[in-house]
Design a protein around this motif. Structure first.
Motif, short mmCIF file in Angstrom:
data_model
loop_
_atom_site.label_atom_id
_atom_site.label_comp_id
_atom_site.label_asym_id
_atom_site.label_seq_id
_atom_site.Cartn_x
_atom_site.Cartn_y
_atom_site.Cartn_z
N PHE A 146 30.84 23.47 -24.03
CA PHE A 146 32.01 22.72 -23.48
C PHE A 146 31.94 22.77 -21.86
O PHE A 146 32.13 22.05 -20.87
CB PHE A 146 33.29 23.28 -24.00
CG PHE A 146 34.31 22.63 -23.42
CD1 PHE A 146 34.65 21.10 -23.91
CD2 PHE A 146 35.07 23.12 -22.54
CE1 PHE A 146 35.78 20.69 -23.29
CE2 PHE A 146 36.06 22.55 -21.87
CZ PHE A 146 36.47 21.11 -22.22
N THR A 147 31.85 24.21 -21.51
CA THR A 147 31.86 24.59 -20.09
C THR A 147 30.82 23.71 -19.23
O THR A 147 31.08 23.20 -18.16
CB THR A 147 31.81 26.27 -19.79
OG1 THR A 147 32.95 26.66 -20.54
CG2 THR A 147 31.98 26.51 -18.55
N VAL A 148 29.55 23.85 -19.56
CA VAL A 148 28.35 23.15 -19.11
C VAL A 148 28.90 21.96 -18.70
O VAL A 148 28.66 21.14 -17.77
CB VAL A 148 27.13 23.43 -19.45
CG1 VAL A 148 26.06 22.43 -18.91
CG2 VAL A 148 26.73 24.99 -19.33
N ALA A 149 29.12 21.23 -19.94
CA ALA A 149 29.36 19.52 -19.92
C ALA A 149 30.83 19.31 -19.05
O ALA A 149 30.49 18.37 -18.19
CB ALA A 149 29.59 19.15 -21.20
N TRP A 150 31.99 20.14 -19.22
CA TRP A 150 32.89 20.08 -18.51
C TRP A 150 32.86 19.86 -17.23
O TRP A 150 33.17 18.99 -16.41
CB TRP A 150 33.97 20.57 -19.09
CG TRP A 150 35.41 19.99 -18.55
CD1 TRP A 150 36.25 20.82 -17.66
CD2 TRP A 150 36.10 19.06 -19.06
NE1 TRP A 150 37.50 19.89 -17.42
CE2 TRP A 150 37.32 18.87 -18.38
CE3 TRP A 150 36.19 17.87 -19.92
CZ2 TRP A 150 38.36 18.06 -18.63
CZ3 TRP A 150 36.87 16.96 -20.13
CH2 TRP A 150 38.21 16.83 -19.17
N THR A 151 32.28 21.05 -16.51
CA THR A 151 32.19 21.26 -15.14
C THR A 151 31.29 20.10 -14.48
O THR A 151 31.27 20.18 -13.28
CB THR A 151 31.92 22.53 -14.79
OG1 THR A 151 30.68 23.07 -15.53
CG2 THR A 151 33.10 23.51 -15.35
N THR A 152 30.34 19.77 -15.16
CA THR A 152 29.29 18.63 -14.64
C THR A 152 29.93 17.58 -14.39
O THR A 152 29.76 17.00 -13.39
CB THR A 152 28.11 18.60 -15.69
OG1 THR A 152 27.54 19.82 -15.66
CG2 THR A 152 27.08 17.58 -15.16
N GLY A 153 30.80 17.09 -15.47
CA GLY A 153 31.57 15.96 -15.09
C GLY A 153 32.77 15.92 -14.38
O GLY A 153 33.31 14.87 -13.89
N TYR A 154 33.31 16.90 -14.15
CA TYR A 154 34.94 17.10 -13.66
C TYR A 154 34.83 18.21 -12.47
O TYR A 154 34.25 19.25 -12.79
CB TYR A 154 36.24 17.14 -14.79
CG TYR A 154 35.95 15.97 -15.61
CD1 TYR A 154 36.51 14.87 -15.20
CD2 TYR A 154 35.46 16.27 -16.77
CE1 TYR A 154 36.50 13.79 -16.06
CE2 TYR A 154 35.25 15.23 -17.80
CZ TYR A 154 35.83 14.19 -17.36
OH TYR A 154 35.79 12.89 -18.21
N PRO A 155 35.80 18.28 -11.56
CA PRO A 155 35.78 19.01 -10.45
C PRO A 155 36.72 20.24 -10.86
O PRO A 155 37.53 20.62 -10.19
CB PRO A 155 36.19 18.22 -9.06
CG PRO A 155 37.50 17.31 -10.07
CD PRO A 155 36.44 16.89 -11.19
N GLU A 156 36.38 20.92 -11.85
CA GLU A 156 36.93 22.29 -12.26
C GLU A 156 36.10 23.40 -12.14
O GLU A 156 34.61 23.22 -12.50
CB GLU A 156 37.41 21.85 -13.60
CG GLU A 156 38.42 20.78 -13.56
CD GLU A 156 39.28 20.80 -14.75
OE1 GLU A 156 40.60 20.73 -14.60
OE2 GLU A 156 38.88 20.64 -16.01
N SER A 157 36.71 24.41 -12.16
CA SER A 157 35.70 25.82 -12.24
C SER A 157 35.39 25.95 -13.37
O SER A 157 36.03 25.62 -14.55
CB SER A 157 36.52 26.90 -11.57
OG SER A 157 37.48 27.29 -12.41
N VAL A 158 34.34 26.99 -13.59
CA VAL A 158 33.91 27.58 -14.92
C VAL A 158 34.96 28.18 -15.65
O VAL A 158 35.25 28.11 -16.85
CB VAL A 158 32.69 28.22 -14.82
CG1 VAL A 158 32.50 29.24 -16.11
CG2 VAL A 158 31.32 27.43 -14.43
N GLU A 159 35.59 28.95 -14.98
CA GLU A 159 37.01 29.71 -15.38
C GLU A 159 38.23 28.74 -15.90
O GLU A 159 38.53 28.94 -17.11
CB GLU A 159 37.54 30.67 -14.26
CG GLU A 159 38.86 31.50 -14.72
CD GLU A 159 39.55 32.07 -13.59
OE1 GLU A 159 40.88 32.40 -13.91
OE2 GLU A 159 38.87 32.41 -12.60
#
Length: 146
Positions: free
Chosen positions: A67-80
């Motif tokens: 989830f973290t890899v896919a989400w941060t690739t698509g949206y401007p959010e930090s891994v945290e």
């Protein structure tokens, strides 16, 4: 095919990154990706979207790392932020976001929400607000990210 879908999703979503992006605009992008010719999606479409774009190893479980890899690739959010978002969505705490756990539990545990079906961008954003750490995970935040 899964890799192709992930690449297409990444390319589409990279174009919408930026500080101050709202959950509403993120949700609108998801709805548009799922149904480019319409303004609403179904739970089945969302489930398929999650499986195709987040379940990288195709085991029926979206892990926090997937989830973290896919989400941060698509949206401007930090891994945290992405990890906190995932943990809030993982309602049963099994480190696996499966089926439509997020949607079902979010609606069940937040009776004050009004969710219409099929889901429009606003409905998807309302569901996201329940879990997103920048909104206090109450469904009443501003939904601003970045």
């Amino acid at each position: 095919m899964l890799v192709h879908a992930a690449i297409v999703l990444s390319i589409l979503l990279l174009g919408v990154q930026g500080a101050g992006m709202t959950l509403e605009s993120m949700a609108a992008q998801i709805v548009h990706q799922l149904n480019p010719s319409g303004s609403h999606v179904t739970y089945d479409q969302l489930r398929q979207f999650i499986g195709q774009n987040y379940d990288r190893n195709n085991d029926g479980c979206v892990s926090v790392s997937e989830f973290t890899v896919a989400w941060t690739t698509g949206y401007p959010e930090s891994v945290e932020v992405a990890r906190k978002f995932f943990n809030n969505m993982d309602m049963d705490g099994n480190h696996c976001m499966d089926d439509i756990e997020v949607l079902v539990n979010g609606i069940r545990n937040n009776q004050h929400l009004t969710i219409h079906y099929p889901l429009g961008a606003h409905d998807v954003a309302v569901i996201m607000e329940v879990y997103h750490p920048t909104t206090g995970s109450t469904g009443s935040g501003t939904g601003l990210v970045g």
